[in-house]
Design a protein around this motif. Structure first.
Motif, PDB file in Angstrom:
ATOM      1  N   ASP A  45      49.494  33.378  81.591  1.00 21.67           N
ATOM      2  CA  ASP A  45      50.211  34.028  82.695  1.00 21.67           C
ATOM      3  C   ASP A  45      50.091  33.166  83.947  1.00 21.67           C
ATOM      4  O   ASP A  45      49.031  32.606  84.235  1.00 21.67           O
ATOM      5  CB  ASP A  45      49.630  35.414  82.978  1.00 21.67           C
ATOM      6  N   ILE A  46      51.193  33.092  84.689  1.00 18.01           N
ATOM      7  CA  ILE A  46      51.221  32.331  85.943  1.00 18.01           C
ATOM      8  C   ILE A  46      51.658  33.268  87.056  1.00 18.01           C
ATOM      9  O   ILE A  46      52.637  34.021  86.911  1.00 18.01           O
ATOM     10  CB  ILE A  46      52.185  31.135  85.861  1.00 18.01           C
ATOM     11  N   GLU A  47      50.940  33.208  88.157  1.00 22.96           N
ATOM     12  CA  GLU A  47      51.287  34.025  89.324  1.00 22.96           C
ATOM     13  C   GLU A  47      51.298  33.148  90.565  1.00 22.96           C
ATOM     14  O   GLU A  47      50.293  32.530  90.905  1.00 22.96           O
ATOM     15  CB  GLU A  47      50.275  35.156  89.496  1.00 22.96           C
ATOM     16  N   ASN A  48      52.438  33.093  91.212  1.00 17.85           N
ATOM     17  CA  ASN A  48      52.578  32.354  92.462  1.00 17.85           C
ATOM     18  C   ASN A  48      52.371  33.329  93.611  1.00 17.85           C
ATOM     19  O   ASN A  48      53.176  34.240  93.822  1.00 17.85           O
ATOM     20  CB  ASN A  48      53.964  31.717  92.543  1.00 17.85           C
ATOM     21  N   SER A  49      51.281  33.196  94.337  1.00 17.67           N
ATOM     22  CA  SER A  49      50.949  34.185  95.359  1.00 17.67           C
ATOM     23  C   SER A  49      50.414  33.521  96.618  1.00 17.67           C
ATOM     24  O   SER A  49      49.955  32.377  96.601  1.00 17.67           O
ATOM     25  CB  SER A  49      49.922  35.189  94.825  1.00 17.67           C
ATOM     26  N   ALA A 243      52.506  43.222  96.293  1.00 16.00           N
ATOM     27  CA  ALA A 243      51.203  42.685  96.650  1.00 16.00           C
ATOM     28  C   ALA A 243      50.121  43.544  96.011  1.00 16.00           C
ATOM     29  O   ALA A 243      50.377  44.673  95.582  1.00 16.00           O
ATOM     30  CB  ALA A 243      51.033  42.645  98.164  1.00 16.00           C
ATOM     31  N   TYR A 244      48.940  42.988  95.953  1.00 13.34           N
ATOM     32  CA  TYR A 244      47.778  43.758  95.530  1.00 13.34           C
ATOM     33  C   TYR A 244      46.567  43.226  96.274  1.00 13.34           C
ATOM     34  O   TYR A 244      46.598  42.123  96.850  1.00 13.34           O
ATOM     35  CB  TYR A 244      47.577  43.697  94.011  1.00 13.34           C
ATOM     36  N   PHE A 245      45.494  44.006  96.292  1.00 12.44           N
ATOM     37  CA  PHE A 245      44.303  43.557  96.994  1.00 12.44           C
ATOM     38  C   PHE A 245      43.062  44.072  96.286  1.00 12.44           C
ATOM     39  O   PHE A 245      43.109  45.014  95.491  1.00 12.44           O
ATOM     40  CB  PHE A 245      44.316  44.016  98.462  1.00 12.44           C
ATOM     41  N   THR A 246      41.951  43.436  96.591  1.00 13.18           N
ATOM     42  CA  THR A 246      40.647  43.831  96.064  1.00 13.18           C
ATOM     43  C   THR A 246      39.692  44.028  97.243  1.00 13.18           C
ATOM     44  O   THR A 246      39.944  43.550  98.351  1.00 13.18           O
ATOM     45  CB  THR A 246      40.078  42.766  95.116  1.00 13.18           C
ATOM     46  N   THR A 247      38.592  44.735  96.976  1.00 15.12           N
ATOM     47  CA  THR A 247      37.553  44.939  97.985  1.00 15.12           C
ATOM     48  C   THR A 247      36.211  44.499  97.422  1.00 15.12           C
ATOM     49  O   THR A 247      36.042  44.364  96.200  1.00 15.12           O
ATOM     50  CB  THR A 247      37.476  46.413  98.407  1.00 15.12           C
ATOM     51  N   VAL A 314      43.849  39.960  99.934  1.00 14.00           N
ATOM     52  CA  VAL A 314      45.213  40.378  99.612  1.00 14.00           C
ATOM     53  C   VAL A 314      45.948  39.233  98.925  1.00 14.00           C
ATOM     54  O   VAL A 314      45.816  38.064  99.317  1.00 14.00           O
ATOM     55  CB  VAL A 314      45.972  40.810 100.885  1.00 14.00           C
ATOM     56  N   PHE A 315      46.727  39.583  97.897  1.00 14.21           N
ATOM     57  CA  PHE A 315      47.547  38.615  97.166  1.00 14.21           C
ATOM     58  C   PHE A 315      49.001  39.077  97.263  1.00 14.21           C
ATOM     59  O   PHE A 315      49.360  40.126  96.728  1.00 14.21           O
ATOM     60  CB  PHE A 315      47.118  38.521  95.707  1.00 14.21           C
ATOM     61  N   PHE A 316      49.823  38.299  97.947  1.00 14.08           N
ATOM     62  CA  PHE A 316      51.253  38.578  98.049  1.00 14.08           C
ATOM     63  C   PHE A 316      51.955  37.824  96.917  1.00 14.08           C
ATOM     64  O   PHE A 316      51.959  36.591  96.897  1.00 14.08           O
ATOM     65  CB  PHE A 316      51.805  38.137  99.401  1.00 14.08           C
ATOM     66  N   VAL A 317      52.541  38.560  95.991  1.00 15.21           N
ATOM     67  CA  VAL A 317      53.091  37.964  94.768  1.00 15.21           C
ATOM     68  C   VAL A 317      54.518  37.506  95.011  1.00 15.21           C
ATOM     69  O   VAL A 317      55.441  38.308  95.148  1.00 15.21           O
ATOM     70  CB  VAL A 317      53.043  38.966  93.601  1.00 15.21           C
TER      71      VAL A 317
END
Length: 389
Positions: A45-49, A243-247, A314-317
């Protein structure tokens, strides 16, 4: 003494064969094969973020302040309490406001008494004027007396109007005093959680100069991430973008969201002079600091796993593909970021073949292969070697 000759011949033959076998083995290997560094084309899998750091804040909150001055007599809530709209939160000593309200009421009563007196004077002046009119009709009075009676009637009417206006003004002041007395009892403006209490029992508040803050009520769902995106990456972030994010406390859990808003102006550093007209006043400083733009994302927090002031990554996909052919970016040659680059494929016999490869999205470490390579191909890593094939 002549018998050992066949043994010597055998030893001599073996000694001659060793270099021949070694040479044949060396010839069977590709030049430098044992020193080649290769990687394999695999699926993944490839994610450009675009990545950024952010801080969590409640989406909806209100700072509850005091509109009346006085000493805090009672605080009914503590930080962490759940409150409902209209619930009593704080009581301020109402002595001053109650005294002012009583004085306004007494002033109105006084004005109303004076109004009644003036109405009586006005009724008497009307009777005098009517009597003078009857006498004037029979030529039994002077015109001067008629005019005097008429003037007195007008004057008493004006005084009646004046007292009525003063009463209306006093009643308006009374409503203001009643409202100020009501401000000594502070109620929750919304349903939510008390997240901070900044006042103490017995504290004296002065609401004449500014509104003293007492506590903050917030809805803990949804929450908003205030992400700081660098100037170099902000052009890749758009409203509505996934987008997604982690803490730090969430472990491997991811919270999904979308970009709600991009604030158009970066926050100004405190040490910059406003309105100076210098380059630093436009968002850049002479020290070469990184310009950060604020991006807002909302997320549901039904399980209360997220708390205010938490730090997020935060990851903006920008793009994402699954189960596609991928290779390390280091295994390609050509202009970085170009759609087509060169890969050096190492064949089973050790030969090296240069292939033109069409590429897709990248996560900066690996890149998607659209055309030109097959799964399992071995690619040479390292600078070009003119002797390599």
């Amino acid at each position: 003494m002549k018998r050992p000759r066949p043994a010597r011949r055998a030893l001599l033959a073996v000694a001659c064969l060793i270099p021949i076998v070694a040479f044949a083995t060396w010839q069977g290997l590709a030049p430098g094969r044992d020193a080649l560094a290769t990687v394999t084309v695999t699926r993944g899998d490839i994610e450009n973020s675009v990545t950024a750091l952010g801080t969590l804040q409640p989406r909806r909150y209100v700072d509850v302040g005091a509109q009346a001055s006085g000493q805090i007599r009672k605080i009914h809530v503590e930080a962490g309490d759940q409150v409902k709209e209209g619930q009593l939160l704080v009581e301020i000593d109402p002595s001053t406001q109650q005294a002012k309200l009583d004085a306004s009421r007494y002033a109105i009563e006084n004005l109303e008494a004076q109004l009644q007196e003036q109405k009586a004077q006005h009724a008497l002046a009307r009777q005098k004027y009517q009597r003078q009119q009857r006498l004037s009709a029979g030529n039994a009075t002077r015109e001067e007396d008629v005019q005097t009676a008429q003037a007195e009637l007008s004057a008493t009417q004006a005084r009646v109007d004046m007292f009525q206006a003063q009463i209306r003004q006093a009643r308006a002041s009374l409503r203001s005093d009643e409202a100020e007395l009501g401000y000594t009892r502070i109620y929750a403006p919304m349903t939510g959680t008390v997240v901070a209490v900044d006042a103490r029992l017995g504290q004296t508040l002065n609401a004449q100069q500014q509104t003293p803050l007492i506590l903050r009520i917030a809805k803990l769902s949804p929450m908003t991430v205030w992400a700081e995106v660098s100037e170099a990456d902000i052009g890749h972030v758009k409203p509505g973008m996934r987008a997604y994010f982690t803490t730090l406390s969430g472990g491997s859990r991811r919270w999904a969201s979308t970009v709600r808003q991009i604030l158009p102006i970066p926050p100004k550093p405190l040490n910059e002079t406003q309105g100076s007209g210098s380059p630093s006043s436009s968002g850049k400083s002479g020290t070469g600091r990184v310009v950060l733009y604020t991006v807002l994302l909302d997320v549901d927090n039904a399980d209360n796993a997220l708390m205010a002031e938490m730090t997020t990554q935060v990851f903006f996909v920008a793009g994402q593909v699954k189960d596609t052919l991928t290779v390390p970016v280091a295994a390609l040659q050509g202009t970085p970021g170009a759609d087509t680059q060169i890969a050096r494929v190492v064949a089973k016999n050790g030969a090296i073949e240069e292939r033109k490869v069409r590429l897709g999205i990248s996560d900066r470490l690996r890149i998607e292969v659209l055309e030109g390579l097959n799964e399992g191909d071995h690619l040479l890593i390292g600078p070009s070697d003119s002797s390599g094939g």
